[in-house]
Design an enzyme around this catalytic site. Structure first.
Site, PDB file in Angstrom:
ATOM      1  N   GLU A 127       0.634  -1.278  -0.214  1.00  0.00           N
ATOM      2  CA  GLU A 127      -0.094  -0.415   0.085  1.00  0.00           C
ATOM      3  C   GLU A 127       1.434   1.285  -0.089  1.00  0.00           C
ATOM      4  O   GLU A 127       1.987   2.049   0.992  1.00  0.00           O
ATOM      5  CB  GLU A 127      -0.673   0.430   1.233  1.00  0.00           C
ATOM      6  CG  GLU A 127      -1.915   0.517   0.890  1.00  0.00           C
ATOM      7  CD  GLU A 127      -3.284   0.874   2.099  1.00  0.00           C
ATOM      8  OE1 GLU A 127      -2.341   0.590   3.577  1.00  0.00           O
ATOM      9  OE2 GLU A 127      -3.922   1.684   1.882  1.00  0.00           O
ATOM     10  N   HIS A 162      -0.355   7.442   6.550  1.00  0.00           N
ATOM     11  CA  HIS A 162       0.696   6.910   5.997  1.00  0.00           C
ATOM     12  C   HIS A 162       2.068   8.209   6.484  1.00  0.00           C
ATOM     13  O   HIS A 162       1.296   9.194   5.781  1.00  0.00           O
ATOM     14  CB  HIS A 162       1.253   6.579   4.274  1.00  0.00           C
ATOM     15  CG  HIS A 162       0.350   5.598   3.363  1.00  0.00           C
ATOM     16  ND1 HIS A 162       0.524   4.690   3.141  1.00  0.00           N
ATOM     17  CD2 HIS A 162      -0.682   4.864   4.056  1.00  0.00           C
ATOM     18  CE1 HIS A 162      -0.369   2.770   2.614  1.00  0.00           C
ATOM     19  NE2 HIS A 162      -1.707   4.084   3.810  1.00  0.00           N
ATOM     20  N   HIS A 218      -5.199   6.497  -2.250  1.00  0.00           N
ATOM     21  CA  HIS A 218      -4.960   7.836  -1.794  1.00  0.00           C
ATOM     22  C   HIS A 218      -4.254   8.308  -2.384  1.00  0.00           C
ATOM     23  O   HIS A 218      -2.762   8.620  -2.900  1.00  0.00           O
ATOM     24  CB  HIS A 218      -2.938   7.088  -0.495  1.00  0.00           C
ATOM     25  CG  HIS A 218      -3.744   6.119   0.464  1.00  0.00           C
ATOM     26  ND1 HIS A 218      -3.921   7.279   2.030  1.00  0.00           N
ATOM     27  CD2 HIS A 218      -3.911   5.291   0.875  1.00  0.00           C
ATOM     28  CE1 HIS A 218      -4.836   5.671   3.083  1.00  0.00           C
ATOM     29  NE2 HIS A 218      -4.283   5.381   1.889  1.00  0.00           N
ATOM     30  N   HIS A 236      -9.860   0.812  -0.215  1.00  0.00           N
ATOM     31  CA  HIS A 236     -10.984   1.435   0.935  1.00  0.00           C
ATOM     32  C   HIS A 236     -11.939   2.449  -0.184  1.00  0.00           C
ATOM     33  O   HIS A 236     -11.307   3.933   0.057  1.00  0.00           O
ATOM     34  CB  HIS A 236      -9.948   1.666   2.254  1.00  0.00           C
ATOM     35  CG  HIS A 236      -9.234   2.284   1.731  1.00  0.00           C
ATOM     36  ND1 HIS A 236      -9.226   3.573   1.917  1.00  0.00           N
ATOM     37  CD2 HIS A 236      -7.732   1.758   2.506  1.00  0.00           C
ATOM     38  CE1 HIS A 236      -7.554   3.814   1.522  1.00  0.00           C
ATOM     39  NE2 HIS A 236      -6.794   3.100   2.776  1.00  0.00           N
ATOM     40  N   ASN A 248     -12.421   6.751   1.080  1.00  0.00           N
ATOM     41  CA  ASN A 248     -11.335   7.082   2.260  1.00  0.00           C
ATOM     42  C   ASN A 248      -9.812   7.206   1.070  1.00  0.00           C
ATOM     43  O   ASN A 248      -9.704   6.384   0.703  1.00  0.00           O
ATOM     44  CB  ASN A 248     -11.103   6.404   3.010  1.00  0.00           C
ATOM     45  CG  ASN A 248     -12.594   5.552   3.732  1.00  0.00           C
ATOM     46  OD1 ASN A 248     -12.483   4.382   4.337  1.00  0.00           O
ATOM     47  ND2 ASN A 248     -13.431   6.535   4.312  1.00  0.00           N
ATOM     48  N   HIS A 281     -15.189   4.306   8.352  1.00  0.00           N
ATOM     49  CA  HIS A 281     -14.719   4.503   7.650  1.00  0.00           C
ATOM     50  C   HIS A 281     -15.604   5.552   6.599  1.00  0.00           C
ATOM     51  O   HIS A 281     -15.200   6.047   5.403  1.00  0.00           O
ATOM     52  CB  HIS A 281     -13.905   3.216   6.927  1.00  0.00           C
ATOM     53  CG  HIS A 281     -12.547   3.556   7.818  1.00  0.00           C
ATOM     54  ND1 HIS A 281     -12.182   2.949   8.550  1.00  0.00           N
ATOM     55  CD2 HIS A 281     -11.539   3.807   7.481  1.00  0.00           C
ATOM     56  CE1 HIS A 281     -11.267   2.622   9.575  1.00  0.00           C
ATOM     57  NE2 HIS A 281     -10.375   3.135   8.057  1.00  0.00           N
ATOM     58  N   ASP A 328      -8.475  -4.556   6.837  1.00  0.00           N
ATOM     59  CA  ASP A 328      -7.499  -3.190   7.148  1.00  0.00           C
ATOM     60  C   ASP A 328      -6.517  -3.107   8.862  1.00  0.00           C
ATOM     61  O   ASP A 328      -6.715  -2.118   9.112  1.00  0.00           O
ATOM     62  CB  ASP A 328      -7.863  -1.848   7.045  1.00  0.00           C
ATOM     63  CG  ASP A 328      -7.108  -0.887   6.160  1.00  0.00           C
ATOM     64  OD1 ASP A 328      -5.076  -1.092   5.839  1.00  0.00           O
ATOM     65  OD2 ASP A 328      -8.022   0.801   5.778  1.00  0.00           O
ATOM     66  N   ALA A 354      -6.098   5.161  11.711  1.00  0.00           N
ATOM     67  CA  ALA A 354      -5.556   4.583  11.433  1.00  0.00           C
ATOM     68  C   ALA A 354      -5.605   2.975  11.261  1.00  0.00           C
ATOM     69  O   ALA A 354      -5.198   2.201  12.083  1.00  0.00           O
ATOM     70  CB  ALA A 354      -4.113   4.729  12.597  1.00  0.00           C
TER      71      ALA A 354
HETATM   72 ZN   LIG Z   1      -4.833   3.122   2.892  1.00  0.00          ZN
END
Ligand SMILES: [Zn+2]
Length: 388
Positions: free
Chosen positions: A131, A143, A195, A216, A219, A251, A272, A306
């Site tokens: 990821e 991250h 992301h 995900h 998100n 989430h 996750d 997280a």
């Molecule tokens: Zn992620």
């Protein structure tokens, strides 16, 4: 653990990945399923494992996004022994195959993680999920921004070099050069968007290059908006794409997930998961940040989510309760769909002749796991490991 070469498992309900069979049985030879049919048709004298009344047998859960479990974070300990603890922690909740997931880290850590998966001796790890680190600085989530970077030649080598293990990478398409995704896909690596601040058009181009996943969904990506449809609209228009759903009620609002289920893309349940799943600690550190567990949420000091403390049995249960889908559908999101996404749909995700005997036995109302089989080997769920 030993078992006879040929045995059978009988249950009041057997879900084969697409259809439900009442009072049925599965015959196993060595590590594979050789027959599925009526319980009454089993030969007399066969070694038989009978599930308790009303309990179900289904394909074992497959989780494509597992950062940790059993108090271990894969980033902190990328070695086969640590992976074994993570696998055991998730097995208690019905997971029989997982993608060991490395959050954005150094090139050295990425190589160590790849070696750990390559040298993992058991069957519970299906491959590696990187990821990152080619993610958007605008959508880092938890991250570490210092690890986010553009791909180098050395990175490309890691993803295109021949390898016996399955590789999946989550990346932001706008962070990689044109043609990069196509090169990875050509080498057999699966590519998922995440992301990312990619536009709708950038996402469509990535899909044309071979991107098939959305990590995900909702998100850490450009949101769905009236004049800026972004990656979410592109995903939901694509029947050849799969999207990961974190169904923890935190989430993503369940209403958004119900909306996503009306699209053409194919859903998969993911956890996750972080170290607390199947572990005892309520706190852990992630890149020097303290993360605390509250219910199924993992929160850092700023209140940023997280990862999760969600397990797959809870994900299946939540999917039924929050998203109004039948249990059989939720089960297919937890096994058949991720198996197909990973290109393993001809051997995992179904109970059918020729498929590996990866199965889960559970009580269906709470999705409380009795135990699992991986490659035909039964392991009872330890007392106290029932879903929260
Ligand atoms: Zn992620």
């Amino acid at each position: 653990m030993t078992r006879p070469k040929v045995c059978a498992v009988a249950a009041d309900a057997v879900f084969d990945g697409s259809a439900l069979h009442r009072h049925a049985a599965v015959r196993i030879e060595d590590d594979s399923i050789t027959w599925i049919g009526s319980r009454g048709a089993l030969p007399v004298g066969i070694s038989l494992h009978e599930l308790p009344d009303r309990h179900w047998l289904a394909p074992g859960f497959i989780d494509t996004q597992v950062n940790g479990g059993g108090d271990v974070l894969f980033n902190d300990d990328p070695h086969p022994a640590a992976l074994a603890r993570i696998v055991a922690a998730h097995r208690r909740y019905g997971t029989t195959g997982l993608m060991a997931t490395l959050i954005s880290d150094t090139a050295e850590k990425m190589r160590a993680a790849l070696n750990a998966v390559q040298n993992f001796p058991g069957h519970g790890v299906l491959g590696i999920h990187f990821e990152g680190p080619f993610l958007s600085q605008s959508k880092p989530g938890v991250h570490d921004p210092t690890h986010l970077r553009l791909p180098s030649g050395e990175d490309l080598e890691l993803f295109v070099s021949p390898s016996p293990i399955l590789k999946l990478i989550t990346l932001a398409p706008e962070q990689v050069p044109r043609g990069f995704i196509a090169e990875l896909v050509k080498a057999g690596t699966r590519v998922s968007l995440g992301h990312s601040m990619a536009s709708y058009d950038e996402t469509k181009t990535a899909i044309e290059e071979g991107l098939t996943g959305f990590t995900h969904l909702f998100n850490a990506m450009r949101p769905l908006s009236a004049r800026d449809p972004g990656p979410i609209a592109a995903a939901l228009e694509c029947p050849a794409a799969w999207f990961g759903m974190i169904v923890d009620g935190l989430h993503v609002d369940p209403a958004m997930l119900r909306l996503a289920l009306r699209g053409k893309a194919r859903p998969m349940l993911v956890t996750d998961a972080m170290p607390p799943v199947g572990g005892g600690q309520r706190e852990f550190s992630l890149f020097q940040r303290r993360v605390r567990v509250q219910g199924e949420a993992c929160l850092d000091a700023t209140g940023t989510l997280a990862g999760t403390a969600l397990d797959m049995s809870a994900a299946v249960r939540n999917c039924v309760r929050f998203l109004d889908v039948p249990l059989t559908t939720a089960l297919s999101y937890a096994s058949f769909e991720p198996a197909t996404f990973l290109g393993l749909g001809d051997r995992l995700g179904r109970l059918a002749p020729g498929y590996r005997a990866d199965m889960v036995a559970f009580e269906p109302n709470e999705v409380r796991v009795d135990g699992t089989w991986i490659a035909g080997i039964w392991d009872a769920c330890p007392a106290g490991a029932i879903a929260r």
